[in-house]
Design an enzyme around this catalytic site. Structure first.
Site, PDB file in Angstrom:
ATOM      1  N   ASN A   1      -8.801   1.443  10.522  1.00  0.00           N
ATOM      2  CA  ASN A   1      -7.877   1.254  11.484  1.00  0.00           C
ATOM      3  C   ASN A   1      -8.284   2.036  12.938  1.00  0.00           C
ATOM      4  OD1 ASN A   1      -5.617   0.803  13.416  1.00  0.00           O
ATOM      5  ND2 ASN A   1      -4.314   1.003  11.711  1.00  0.00           N
TER       6      ASN A   1
ATOM      7  N   LYS B   1       0.699  -1.243  -0.079  1.00  0.00           N
ATOM      8  CA  LYS B   1       0.017   0.151   0.048  1.00  0.00           C
ATOM      9  C   LYS B   1       1.098   1.166   0.108  1.00  0.00           C
ATOM     10  CE  LYS B   1      -2.743   2.679   3.033  1.00  0.00           C
ATOM     11  NZ  LYS B   1      -3.260   2.815   4.441  1.00  0.00           N
TER      12      LYS B   1
END
Lengths: 64, 256
Positions: free
Chosen positions: B205, B96
């Site tokens: 997250n 990512k």
């Protein structure tokens, strides 16, 4: 002196494998870069740290 | 319903929830993966220090694909360096890309992200770039070889939800790659709303890490994401601009 993770250390002359062992570091769980080049794991034992080398030793941590 | 698969690069996923592993105890990761049903989990690459002996890898259940990020990178060159180190750690080719020049808003640098995407895709990485939702940049990412596009909903860690909703919709409509909303999703209802729009997956997250119960919130996100996905596949009912439309038959009762 060898710069390891940003700190000057008296590590010239020892192998990367030995350095990791002294650190208590599992070589399977880190990646090593010397002077911005990745060092393949199979070369840890034969690679001797030299004066003025710049070394990064990294691992995975939690992150997004 | 037909099996609903999310394909990113060479891998197929049944889950549309990508879990971040930052800012909470490693011991909670296994429960979060289990209760959230995540099959893809992000990690960061950092300098090893002597104090912490345990590895996050010991807490990640088998079968979960690791998605190392390039957080900390300020330009394409640093991102490429971190990505290569991440791959050397031996957990696959996914990356990512995250490139930020500013530490106040943590907004991604689209231009540098396109450059890094090109270099890493050419080296065989499965590149998932985090980006500001801009159609031109997204098209450049497609051209550079990205495997998905990850637009932000609002600033990282803010839990503010879909501030960029209309621009993410443009990406959903125009970009022929998985669109994964990353950053800013704070609640399962926001994840659900994004999925209703046709987004392919949600990454979260901070929403979990700052909640009262990481595993329970992971489960709530899973439900929200699944609900939104089903609603998208079903096709949402239409909205009337004015007036009402009875749900009950208007004839055959009391009056002729």
């Amino acid at each position: 002196m060898v710069k390891i993770n940003g700190k000057e250390e008296d590590a010239a002359g020892i192998s990367v494998a030995q350095y990791l062992e002294n650190l208590g570091c599992d070589a399977g769980r880190v990646a090593v870069e010397i002077n911005e080049e990745i060092l393949p794991k199979k070369e840890y034992a034969a690679t001797i740290l030299k004066e003025n080398d710049s070394v990064e030793i990294v691992r995975f941590v939690g992150g997004g | 319903m037909q099996e609903d698969i999310l394909k990113i690069g060479p891998k197929s996923f049944h889950s549309r929830f990508i879990l971040g592993s930052g800012k909470y105890s490693m011991k909670l990761i296994e429960a979060a993966v289990r209760d959230g049903g995540a099959e893809l989990i992000t990690v960061a690459v950092r300098r090893a220090n002597t104090k912490e002996k345990e590895s996050i890898l010991d807490y990640i259940p088998e079968g979960v694909t690791l998605l190392p990020n390039t957080s900390g990178a300020r330009d394409a060159k640093e991102a490429v360096r971190i990505a290569r180190l991440g791959r050397e750690l031996g957990c696959g080719d996914f990356v990512k890309i995250e490139i930020m020049r500013d530490s106040k808003y943590l907004l991604p640098d689209n231009e540098e992200t396109v450059k890094a995407t090109k270099i890493l895709a050419d080296e065989g990485f499965v590149v998932m770039p985090y980006m500001y939702p801009d159609l031109n940049a997204a098209r450049d990412l497609v051209g550079a070889g990205a495997a998905a596009v990850m637009p932000l909903a609002s600033p990282i860690g803010s839990n503010k939800g879909l501030a960029t909703k209309d621009f993410i919709q443009i990406l959903v409509d125009e970009i022929d790659l998985p669109i994964i909303v990353d950053a800013g999703i704070g609640r399962p209802s926001q994840a659900c709303e994004a999925m209703e729009m046709g987004v392919d997956a949600i990454m979260a997250n901070t929403a979990l890490a700052t909640s009262g119960n990481v595993a329970l919130m992971a489960s709530a996100f899973k439900d929200g994401i699944n609900a939104g996905r089903k609603a998208y596949l079903a096709g949402l009912g239409r909205v009337l601009n004015r007036g009402g439309d009875a749900s009950d038959p208007l004839t055959g009762f009391l009056r002729d």
